[in-house]
Write a protein that holds these residues in place. Structure first.
Motif, PDB file in Angstrom:
ATOM      1  N   UNK A   9       0.889  -1.261   0.111  1.00 19.01           N
ATOM      2  CA  UNK A   9      -0.052   0.064  -0.089  1.00 19.01           C
ATOM      3  C   UNK A   9       0.891   1.206  -0.023  1.00 19.01           C
ATOM      4  N   UNK A  10       2.050   0.834   0.885  1.00 21.82           N
ATOM      5  CA  UNK A  10       3.018   2.503   1.011  1.00 21.82           C
ATOM      6  C   UNK A  10       3.524   2.690  -0.440  1.00 21.82           C
ATOM      7  N   UNK A  11       3.679   1.727  -1.363  1.00 20.18           N
ATOM      8  CA  UNK A  11       4.205   1.752  -2.502  1.00 20.18           C
ATOM      9  C   UNK A  11       3.275   2.145  -3.602  1.00 20.18           C
ATOM     10  N   UNK A  12       2.252   1.654  -3.455  1.00 21.96           N
ATOM     11  CA  UNK A  12       1.228   1.916  -4.700  1.00 21.96           C
ATOM     12  C   UNK A  12      -0.102   3.088  -4.461  1.00 21.96           C
ATOM     13  N   UNK A  13      -0.147   3.284  -3.159  1.00 26.15           N
ATOM     14  CA  UNK A  13      -1.245   4.329  -2.600  1.00 26.15           C
ATOM     15  C   UNK A  13      -0.544   5.700  -2.920  1.00 26.15           C
ATOM     16  N   UNK A  14      -0.782   6.313  -3.822  1.00 24.59           N
ATOM     17  CA  UNK A  14      -0.153   7.738  -3.860  1.00 24.59           C
ATOM     18  C   UNK A  14      -0.871   8.768  -3.455  1.00 24.59           C
ATOM     19  N   UNK A  15      -2.267   8.590  -3.115  1.00 28.96           N
ATOM     20  CA  UNK A  15      -2.967   9.909  -2.818  1.00 28.96           C
ATOM     21  C   UNK A  15      -3.008   9.748  -1.097  1.00 28.96           C
ATOM     22  N   UNK A  16      -3.126  10.855  -0.717  1.00 32.85           N
ATOM     23  CA  UNK A  16      -3.135  10.918   0.939  1.00 32.85           C
ATOM     24  C   UNK A  16      -4.519  10.127   1.505  1.00 32.85           C
ATOM     25  N   UNK A  17      -5.672  10.484   0.903  1.00 37.42           N
ATOM     26  CA  UNK A  17      -6.817   9.712   1.359  1.00 37.42           C
ATOM     27  C   UNK A  17      -6.755   8.192   1.210  1.00 37.42           C
ATOM     28  N   UNK A  18      -6.186   7.776   0.051  1.00 40.93           N
ATOM     29  CA  UNK A  18      -6.046   6.362  -0.207  1.00 40.93           C
ATOM     30  C   UNK A  18      -5.098   5.740   0.869  1.00 40.93           C
ATOM     31  N   UNK A  19      -3.980   6.270   1.441  1.00 41.78           N
ATOM     32  CA  UNK A  19      -2.873   5.709   2.230  1.00 41.78           C
ATOM     33  C   UNK A  19      -3.348   5.977   3.895  1.00 41.78           C
ATOM     34  N   UNK A  20      -4.116   6.703   4.116  1.00 44.08           N
ATOM     35  CA  UNK A  20      -4.537   7.164   5.379  1.00 44.08           C
ATOM     36  C   UNK A  20      -5.220   5.911   6.135  1.00 44.08           C
ATOM     37  N   UNK A  21      -6.034   5.089   5.487  1.00 46.47           N
ATOM     38  CA  UNK A  21      -6.437   3.756   6.292  1.00 46.47           C
ATOM     39  C   UNK A  21      -5.188   2.846   6.691  1.00 46.47           C
ATOM     40  N   UNK A  22      -4.130   2.907   5.771  1.00 49.14           N
ATOM     41  CA  UNK A  22      -3.092   2.036   6.153  1.00 49.14           C
ATOM     42  C   UNK A  22      -2.275   2.468   7.480  1.00 49.14           C
ATOM     43  N   UNK A  23      -2.404   3.611   8.161  1.00 47.72           N
ATOM     44  CA  UNK A  23      -1.851   4.104   9.345  1.00 47.72           C
ATOM     45  C   UNK A  23      -2.396   3.261  10.454  1.00 47.72           C
ATOM     46  N   UNK A  24      -3.659   3.063  10.369  1.00 52.79           N
ATOM     47  CA  UNK A  24      -4.311   2.227  11.432  1.00 52.79           C
ATOM     48  C   UNK A  24      -4.214   0.891  11.133  1.00 52.79           C
ATOM     49  N   UNK A  25      -4.143   0.296   9.948  1.00 54.81           N
ATOM     50  CA  UNK A  25      -3.738  -1.105   9.673  1.00 54.81           C
ATOM     51  C   UNK A  25      -2.625  -1.251  10.161  1.00 54.81           C
ATOM     52  N   UNK A  26      -1.337  -0.695  10.018  1.00 52.22           N
ATOM     53  CA  UNK A  26       0.048  -0.657  10.572  1.00 52.22           C
ATOM     54  C   UNK A  26      -0.028  -0.883  12.016  1.00 52.22           C
ATOM     55  N   UNK A  27      -0.972   0.016  12.463  1.00 53.76           N
ATOM     56  CA  UNK A  27      -0.677   0.209  13.988  1.00 53.76           C
ATOM     57  C   UNK A  27      -1.348  -1.224  14.531  1.00 53.76           C
ATOM     58  N   UNK A  28      -2.601  -1.402  14.100  1.00 55.02           N
ATOM     59  CA  UNK A  28      -3.162  -2.684  14.488  1.00 55.02           C
ATOM     60  C   UNK A  28      -2.627  -3.986  14.486  1.00 55.02           C
ATOM     61  N   UNK A  29      -1.884  -3.897  13.223  1.00 56.24           N
ATOM     62  CA  UNK A  29      -0.823  -5.107  12.732  1.00 56.24           C
ATOM     63  C   UNK A  29       0.202  -5.249  13.731  1.00 56.24           C
ATOM     64  N   UNK A  30       0.869  -4.125  14.224  1.00 54.94           N
ATOM     65  CA  UNK A  30       1.907  -4.203  15.139  1.00 54.94           C
ATOM     66  C   UNK A  30       1.282  -4.604  16.699  1.00 54.94           C
ATOM     67  N   UNK A  31      -0.008  -4.159  17.023  1.00 59.72           N
ATOM     68  CA  UNK A  31      -0.565  -4.754  18.384  1.00 59.72           C
ATOM     69  C   UNK A  31      -0.619  -6.211  18.162  1.00 59.72           C
ATOM     70  N   UNK A  32      -1.223  -6.611  17.194  1.00 59.57           N
ATOM     71  CA  UNK A  32      -1.703  -7.966  16.902  1.00 59.57           C
ATOM     72  C   UNK A  32      -0.241  -8.826  16.871  1.00 59.57           C
ATOM     73  N   UNK A  33       0.844  -8.346  16.211  1.00 58.84           N
ATOM     74  CA  UNK A  33       2.162  -8.932  16.246  1.00 58.84           C
ATOM     75  C   UNK A  33       2.720  -9.105  17.729  1.00 58.84           C
ATOM     76  N   UNK A  34       2.340  -8.238  18.492  1.00 60.53           N
ATOM     77  CA  UNK A  34       2.763  -8.101  19.915  1.00 60.53           C
ATOM     78  C   UNK A  34       2.049  -9.262  20.663  1.00 60.53           C
TER      79      UNK A  34
END
Length: 297
Positions: free
Chosen positions: A262-287
């Motif tokens: 997503x970081x590579x392919x989503x070039x619009x801010x609005x399209x990339x924004x949801x992946x902030x939460x996705x990355x944070x939740x992925x980190x918590x799930x990893x932990x």
């Protein structure tokens, strides 16, 4: 009330709690756990994170990063929903609450051990100062590209090793590996945020790592953060192997791959924004999976 809840940025709390959860799991797996200490670790961390978010809202507005050109979610001071004086009062209130919770946490952990209490009290003050100085003040370090280093230190090394020490009053150098994983994944969340805001940050003179590197190299940097984070977890597991349950965290790898794409392919801010939460939740799930797998091994 709605404006304040938005300013608290509650979606950042899972990431803030990740390092505390990691330290707590590691402590429990080694026979060091105290429910009350854990509760006040969580409370202090939540208060500190909200303080950081409020200071960021305030600092980015007065320094120009949160302007009409910003493509991400609007900030409450910049939008006029919260006044500057009201935000300053709120920041002061959260400083007091964070200090109060932190001091009681240190008493629970160390009692009247003056040296340990003093060391962690100073560490707590530095954490508060780091939260305030990231975007606020005359020379905010977030504007010269040092935010990534701060996140690595406070969301990784200090968060994991510090919380572990609050339980155990000792630390093992091998814990640097899971601490590094937490820190790198937290930096990755910040990197997604900074890639999203790269154009508005340029205009505001905020020289984050993506602004300095350019978008294409910032994407490579993102791959590096995720890869080393996973390899650090694998290194710890190999060195402390007891059971195959310790590899539970592997199921989160596809989530990190999705984020990297997503970081590579989503070039619009609005399209990339949801992946902030996705990355944070992925980190918590990893932990959670890393900690659970180590605990039941």
């Amino acid at each position: 009330m709605k404006a304040w809840i938005i300013a608290f940025r509650l979606r950042t709390l899972p990431l803030a709690l990740a390092s505390i959860c990691m330290g707590s799991f590691l402590a429990a797996a080694n026979g060091f756990f105290n429910g009350l200490v854990c509760a006040f670790c969580i409370l202090t961390t939540v208060l500190l994170q909200i303080l950081s978010n409020l200071a960021n809202d305030y600092g980015d507005t007065i320094n120009g990063a949160d302007s009409a050109d910003r493509e991400g979610p609007s900030r409450m001071v910049q939008s006029g929903a919260i006044t500057l004086p009201a935000m300053r009062r709120a920041i002061g209130l959260f400083i007091v609450m964070t200090l109060a919770s932190g001091i009681y946490l240190l008493y629970l952990s160390f009692g009247f051990d003056v040296k340990a209490f003093a060391f962690f009290f100073v560490l707590g003050l530095l954490s508060i100062l780091a939260a305030l100085a990231y975007t606020a003040g005359r020379k905010p370090y977030g504007y010269i590209g040092l935010g990534d280093l701060s996140v690595l230190l406070f969301f990784g090394l200090t968060g994991v090793l510090g919380s572990y020490y609050l339980f155990a009053q000792q630390v093992n150098w091998l814990l640097l590996f899971p601490a590094l994983s937490c820190g790198l994944f937290s930096v990755a969340v910040l990197n997604v945020n900074n890639i999203r805001d790269i154009e508005s940050d340029k205009k505001a003179g905020k020289y984050s790592v993506p602004v300095r590197l350019g978008r294409s190299k910032a994407v490579v940097y993102h791959y590096f953060l995720l890869t080393i984070g996973i390899l650090s977890a694998l290194a710890f597991t190999a060195l402390e192997f007891h059971s195959w349950t310790q590899l539970l965290f592997i199921v989160t790898v596809p989530l990190f791959i999705v984020n990297a794409k997503a970081v590579k392919n989503k070039t619009k801010a609005a399209d990339l924004d949801p992946y902030l939460k996705q990355m944070a939740m992925s980190t918590l799930l990893f932990v959670l999976l890393f900690g659970l797998g180590y605990l039941i091994a």
